[in-house]
Design a protein around this motif. Structure first.
Motif, PDB file in Angstrom:
ATOM      1  N   GLU A 164       0.852  -1.209  -0.044  1.00 32.90           N
ATOM      2  CA  GLU A 164      -0.078  -0.032  -0.045  1.00 32.90           C
ATOM      3  C   GLU A 164       0.955   1.196   0.087  1.00 32.90           C
ATOM      4  O   GLU A 164       0.381   2.305   0.447  1.00 32.90           O
ATOM      5  CB  GLU A 164      -1.071   0.009   1.233  1.00 32.90           C
ATOM      6  CG  GLU A 164      -1.875  -1.099   1.118  1.00 32.90           C
ATOM      7  CD  GLU A 164      -2.972  -1.175   2.301  1.00 32.90           C
ATOM      8  OE1 GLU A 164      -2.917  -0.105   3.098  1.00 32.90           O
ATOM      9  OE2 GLU A 164      -3.924  -1.979   2.279  1.00 32.90           O
ATOM     10  N   ILE A 191      -1.854  -4.821   5.717  1.00 36.87           N
ATOM     11  CA  ILE A 191      -3.001  -4.259   4.687  1.00 36.87           C
ATOM     12  C   ILE A 191      -4.444  -3.971   5.041  1.00 36.87           C
ATOM     13  O   ILE A 191      -4.824  -4.879   5.884  1.00 36.87           O
ATOM     14  CB  ILE A 191      -3.004  -5.134   3.484  1.00 36.87           C
ATOM     15  CG1 ILE A 191      -3.498  -6.532   3.811  1.00 36.87           C
ATOM     16  CG2 ILE A 191      -1.625  -5.058   2.617  1.00 36.87           C
ATOM     17  CD1 ILE A 191      -3.737  -7.650   2.546  1.00 36.87           C
ATOM     18  N   HIS A 193      -6.601  -2.019   2.842  1.00 35.86           N
ATOM     19  CA  HIS A 193      -7.266  -1.533   1.625  1.00 35.86           C
ATOM     20  C   HIS A 193      -7.002  -2.989   0.646  1.00 35.86           C
ATOM     21  O   HIS A 193      -6.166  -2.898  -0.270  1.00 35.86           O
ATOM     22  CB  HIS A 193      -6.504  -0.514   0.852  1.00 35.86           C
ATOM     23  CG  HIS A 193      -6.803   0.625   1.892  1.00 35.86           C
ATOM     24  ND1 HIS A 193      -5.904   1.144   2.874  1.00 35.86           N
ATOM     25  CD2 HIS A 193      -7.588   1.797   1.909  1.00 35.86           C
ATOM     26  CE1 HIS A 193      -6.208   2.024   3.426  1.00 35.86           C
ATOM     27  NE2 HIS A 193      -7.445   2.602   3.035  1.00 35.86           N
ATOM     28  N   GLN A 196      -6.698  -2.279  -3.281  1.00 33.71           N
ATOM     29  CA  GLN A 196      -5.064  -1.980  -3.415  1.00 33.71           C
ATOM     30  C   GLN A 196      -4.284  -3.106  -3.382  1.00 33.71           C
ATOM     31  O   GLN A 196      -3.412  -3.110  -4.433  1.00 33.71           O
ATOM     32  CB  GLN A 196      -4.558  -0.924  -2.373  1.00 33.71           C
ATOM     33  CG  GLN A 196      -5.023   0.705  -2.651  1.00 33.71           C
ATOM     34  CD  GLN A 196      -4.518   1.495  -1.611  1.00 33.71           C
ATOM     35  OE1 GLN A 196      -5.276   1.986  -0.707  1.00 33.71           O
ATOM     36  NE2 GLN A 196      -3.092   1.622  -1.636  1.00 33.71           N
TER      37      GLN A 196
END
Length: 295
Positions: A164, A191, A193, A196
């Motif tokens: 990210e 992480i 997201h 992403q």
């Protein structure tokens, strides 16, 4: 002693790998860590042991790795560049092989000023890419000076990556550099997201390496805000922070578990495994494994 099933075998066979992480104690009382680890024998494929993470002095990674190995786990010894020169690194790696350790995660290591011994002199004789090259050399029976070894090592080489990162371009260049240096698997920075992360995975799938998504358990809104402010490459979304805050101090950890489980389920179709980090909450690891259907 039960011979552990090797992480390398699981990755080579294309199975979904599950690794977890322990911080050694700041002291000699290791009973809580070993008790927790005992209940996870056969339920995870690898166990990372950190190397003075965040530049905070703790017991060493290697002896804890050996204790976990004797228990039936396949340890992943972390090695940072901060505290050792190339002589010490090679010596420790040969010792690790003698003790049955077969996985090493090569890391740069946080600068001493962020830790609890701020006057410590950093070494950084090598960077993480050079350490991977060093390990490759030991695997091929030569030390870093080109001298022949009386018995080679047999390490599976791990590396870290921040999927990210913003911008992502330089991280992708570094990823390829680490692959060329010998990295066989990557454990990512935390992480939050998944979309992403999926984009990142599309960018790196051309490389024949395995990627384990980093899942860091959130214990509170305050922890999430601290990471957003202080740890590059980590960005906990505002809606997650609101979710944690709404739960209150009593129930924030339960919400953190649910966030971890949701994230694991979201990324599972897109990667080769997960690396679960439950800092100061290792007792919740069995619950996360069960709810994420990773047993």
């Amino acid at each position: 002693m039960r011979e552990p099933r090797r992480l390398r075998e699981v990755l080579d066979q294309g199975q979904f790998a599950v690794t977890i992480e322990y911080n050694p104690p700041k002291g000699t009382n290791i009973s809580a860590l070993l008790e927790n680890a005992k209940g996870l024998v056969g339920r995870v494929h690898g166990v990372n042991v950190t190397d003075n993470t965040a530049a905070v002095m703790r017991a060493g990674s290697l002896p804890v790795c050996r204790l976990l190995y004797e228990m039936g786990h396949d340890p992943v010894m972390q090695m940072t560049c901060r505290d050792r020169n190339r002589l010490a690194m090679q010596s420790d790696l040969l010792g690790a092989h003698l003790l049955g350790i077969r996985n090493v995660l090569c890391l740069t290591g946080d600068y001493p000023t962020v830790g609890d011994h701020k006057e410590a002199k950093p070494v950084y004789d090598l960077d993480s890419v050079q350490v991977m090259q060093l390990v490759q050399g030991l695997n091929n029976g030569r030390d870093m000076a080109g001298n022949k070894l009386d018995g080679a090592t047999d390490f599976t080489i791990g590396a870290a990556v921040t999927p990210e990162a913003d911008p992502l371009g330089p991280m992708l260049v570094k990823f390829e550099t680490k692959v060329r240096a010998g990295a066989q698997f990557f454990q990512t920075q935390a992480i939050y997201h998944p979309e992403q992360f999926v984009s990142f995975m599309r960018s790196v799938r051309r490389f024949k390496v395995k990627v384990l998504a980093g899942i860091l358990l959130l214990r509170s809104a305050k922890m999430a805000e601290f990471m957003n402010a202080n740890i590059p490459g980590i960005s906990v979304p505002d809606d997650m922070i609101r979710e944690l805050r709404a739960a209150g101090d009593k129930h924030a950890l339960e919400v953190g578990v649910e966030i971890a489980v949701r994230t694991i389920k979201a990324v599972r179709p897109h990667c080769d495994g997960v690396h679960i980090m439950a800092i100061k909450a290792i007792d919740r690891l069995p619950e996360i494994l069960a709810k994420a259907e990773l047993m």
